[in-house]
Design a protein around this motif. Structure first.
Motif, PDB file in Angstrom:
ATOM      1  N   UNK A 119      28.476 -17.902 -89.540  1.00 56.98           N
ATOM      2  CA  UNK A 119      27.484 -16.921 -89.123  1.00 56.98           C
ATOM      3  C   UNK A 119      27.594 -15.667 -89.971  1.00 56.98           C
ATOM      4  N   UNK A 120      26.461 -15.149 -90.386  1.00 53.20           N
ATOM      5  CA  UNK A 120      26.384 -13.859 -91.059  1.00 53.20           C
ATOM      6  C   UNK A 120      25.696 -12.909 -90.098  1.00 53.20           C
ATOM      7  N   UNK A 121      26.454 -11.917 -89.595  1.00 51.69           N
ATOM      8  CA  UNK A 121      25.953 -10.959 -88.623  1.00 51.69           C
ATOM      9  C   UNK A 121      25.820  -9.597 -89.260  1.00 51.69           C
ATOM     10  N   UNK A 122      24.839  -8.834 -88.823  1.00 50.18           N
ATOM     11  CA  UNK A 122      24.702  -7.441 -89.244  1.00 50.18           C
ATOM     12  C   UNK A 122      24.895  -6.574 -88.010  1.00 50.18           C
ATOM     13  N   UNK A 123      25.852  -5.668 -88.088  1.00 50.51           N
ATOM     14  CA  UNK A 123      26.165  -4.781 -86.976  1.00 50.51           C
ATOM     15  C   UNK A 123      26.325  -3.363 -87.507  1.00 50.51           C
ATOM     16  N   UNK A 124      25.447  -2.465 -87.074  1.00 49.34           N
ATOM     17  CA  UNK A 124      25.485  -1.063 -87.499  1.00 49.34           C
ATOM     18  C   UNK A 124      25.515  -0.925 -89.020  1.00 49.34           C
ATOM     19  N   UNK A 125      24.733  -1.734 -89.711  1.00 51.21           N
ATOM     20  CA  UNK A 125      24.632  -1.643 -91.161  1.00 51.21           C
ATOM     21  C   UNK A 125      25.712  -2.408 -91.915  1.00 51.21           C
ATOM     22  N   UNK A 126      26.686  -2.979 -91.224  1.00 50.46           N
ATOM     23  CA  UNK A 126      27.729  -3.769 -91.886  1.00 50.46           C
ATOM     24  C   UNK A 126      27.413  -5.247 -91.720  1.00 50.46           C
ATOM     25  N   UNK A 127      27.741  -6.048 -92.719  1.00 49.09           N
ATOM     26  CA  UNK A 127      27.551  -7.492 -92.623  1.00 49.09           C
ATOM     27  C   UNK A 127      28.907  -8.153 -92.464  1.00 49.09           C
ATOM     28  N   UNK A 128      29.011  -9.038 -91.456  1.00 46.79           N
ATOM     29  CA  UNK A 128      30.267  -9.678 -91.102  1.00 46.79           C
ATOM     30  C   UNK A 128      30.110 -11.186 -91.182  1.00 46.79           C
ATOM     31  N   UNK A 129      31.119 -11.867 -91.693  1.00 48.64           N
ATOM     32  CA  UNK A 129      31.102 -13.318 -91.836  1.00 48.64           C
ATOM     33  C   UNK A 129      32.071 -13.907 -90.817  1.00 48.64           C
ATOM     34  N   UNK A 130      31.563 -14.823 -89.948  1.00 49.83           N
ATOM     35  CA  UNK A 130      32.355 -15.424 -88.882  1.00 49.83           C
ATOM     36  C   UNK A 130      32.222 -16.936 -88.916  1.00 49.83           C
ATOM     37  N   UNK A 131      33.267 -17.637 -88.457  1.00 49.24           N
ATOM     38  CA  UNK A 131      33.214 -19.080 -88.239  1.00 49.24           C
ATOM     39  C   UNK A 131      33.427 -19.305 -86.745  1.00 49.24           C
ATOM     40  N   UNK A 132      32.509 -20.020 -86.095  1.00 45.71           N
ATOM     41  CA  UNK A 132      32.603 -20.280 -84.664  1.00 45.71           C
ATOM     42  C   UNK A 132      32.563 -21.776 -84.401  1.00 45.71           C
ATOM     43  N   UNK A 133      33.013 -22.157 -83.201  1.00 39.15           N
ATOM     44  CA  UNK A 133      32.880 -23.536 -82.760  1.00 39.15           C
ATOM     45  C   UNK A 133      34.124 -24.368 -82.886  1.00 39.15           C
ATOM     46  N   UNK A 134      35.135 -23.919 -83.579  1.00 37.37           N
ATOM     47  CA  UNK A 134      36.375 -24.672 -83.671  1.00 37.37           C
ATOM     48  C   UNK A 134      37.277 -24.325 -82.500  1.00 37.37           C
ATOM     49  N   UNK A 135      38.558 -24.625 -82.628  1.00 35.07           N
ATOM     50  CA  UNK A 135      39.470 -24.278 -81.546  1.00 35.07           C
ATOM     51  C   UNK A 135      39.596 -22.767 -81.378  1.00 35.07           C
ATOM     52  N   UNK A 136      39.265 -22.029 -82.431  1.00 32.51           N
ATOM     53  CA  UNK A 136      39.356 -20.573 -82.392  1.00 32.51           C
ATOM     54  C   UNK A 136      38.281 -20.007 -83.311  1.00 32.51           C
ATOM     55  N   UNK A 137      37.576 -18.959 -82.855  1.00 30.09           N
ATOM     56  CA  UNK A 137      36.587 -18.294 -83.705  1.00 30.09           C
ATOM     57  C   UNK A 137      37.328 -17.417 -84.708  1.00 30.09           C
ATOM     58  N   UNK A 138      36.836 -17.384 -85.941  1.00 31.60           N
ATOM     59  CA  UNK A 138      37.518 -16.651 -86.997  1.00 31.60           C
ATOM     60  C   UNK A 138      36.609 -15.602 -87.611  1.00 31.60           C
ATOM     61  N   UNK A 139      37.157 -14.407 -87.811  1.00 28.69           N
ATOM     62  CA  UNK A 139      36.487 -13.365 -88.583  1.00 28.69           C
ATOM     63  C   UNK A 139      36.976 -13.534 -90.009  1.00 28.69           C
ATOM     64  N   UNK A 140      36.064 -13.815 -90.945  1.00 33.35           N
ATOM     65  CA  UNK A 140      36.477 -14.048 -92.323  1.00 33.35           C
ATOM     66  C   UNK A 140      36.575 -12.753 -93.110  1.00 33.35           C
ATOM     67  N   UNK A 141      35.461 -12.020 -93.172  1.00 30.42           N
ATOM     68  CA  UNK A 141      35.492 -10.769 -93.931  1.00 30.42           C
ATOM     69  C   UNK A 141      34.237  -9.952 -93.689  1.00 30.42           C
ATOM     70  N   UNK A 142      34.315  -8.693 -94.103  1.00 30.17           N
ATOM     71  CA  UNK A 142      33.147  -7.823 -94.088  1.00 30.17           C
ATOM     72  C   UNK A 142      32.566  -7.849 -95.490  1.00 30.17           C
ATOM     73  N   UNK A 143      31.272  -8.079 -95.581  1.00 29.81           N
ATOM     74  CA  UNK A 143      30.609  -8.188 -96.880  1.00 29.81           C
ATOM     75  C   UNK A 143      29.905  -6.886 -97.232  1.00 29.81           C
ATOM     76  N   UNK A 144      29.740  -6.623 -98.501  1.00 28.00           N
ATOM     77  CA  UNK A 144      28.925  -5.461 -98.869  1.00 28.00           C
ATOM     78  C   UNK A 144      27.473  -5.739 -98.492  1.00 28.00           C
ATOM     79  N   UNK A 145      26.689  -4.689 -98.239  1.00 26.00           N
ATOM     80  CA  UNK A 145      25.278  -4.922 -97.907  1.00 26.00           C
ATOM     81  C   UNK A 145      24.576  -5.708 -99.007  1.00 26.00           C
ATOM     82  N   UNK A 146      23.581  -6.487 -98.631  1.00 27.03           N
ATOM     83  CA  UNK A 146      22.883  -7.355 -99.587  1.00 27.03           C
ATOM     84  C   UNK A 146      22.229  -6.544-100.694  1.00 27.03           C
ATOM     85  N   UNK A 147      21.727  -5.359-100.396  1.00 33.00           N
ATOM     86  CA  UNK A 147      21.072  -4.555-101.429  1.00 33.00           C
ATOM     87  C   UNK A 147      22.077  -4.112-102.483  1.00 33.00           C
TER      88      UNK A 147
END
Length: 101
Positions: free
Chosen positions: A62-90
């Motif tokens: 999942x690529x989520x945008x929260x308050x102008x930040x983009x966050x990369x997450x993996x869900x659905x396994x035994x544990x949800x994982x926060x991978x990293x914060x990405x720079x804005x697409x622009x």
């Protein structure tokens, strides 16, 4: 009520419950089920799902945008994982590779 009538009523009840569950699942899958109430129409949303990618039958990227930040997450396994914060697409589009020289 005889045995055959009781079995018919039980089968009808199971069929109706199965149809209700199937309709609820279809509504969730196609985004028709009401979720948690969001902000009023026209208001800026703080949290938004930008993209979703199925990795396998259980896990999603999942690529989520929260308050102008983009966050990369993996869900659905035994544990949800926060991978990293990405720079804005622009900002990512403005970066150009430099020629070696």
């Amino acid at each position: 009520m005889n045995y055959q009538g009781a079995m018919t009523a039980l089968a009808a009840l199971i069929l109706v419950l199965a149809l209700v569950l199937l309709a609820a699942r279809a509504a969730r899958r196609f985004g028709l089920a009401p979720g948690m109430p969001g902000p009023p129409r026209g208001a800026d949303r703080r949290l938004m799902l930008v993209e979703s990618l199925a990795l396998d039958t259980r896990r999603r990227l999942l690529l989520l945008r929260c308050d102008g930040r983009e966050l990369l997450l993996v869900t659905g396994g035994p544990q949800d994982l926060f991978l990293q914060e990405l720079p804005p697409a622009t900002a990512a589009l403005r970066v150009t590779p430099q020629a070696a020289g």
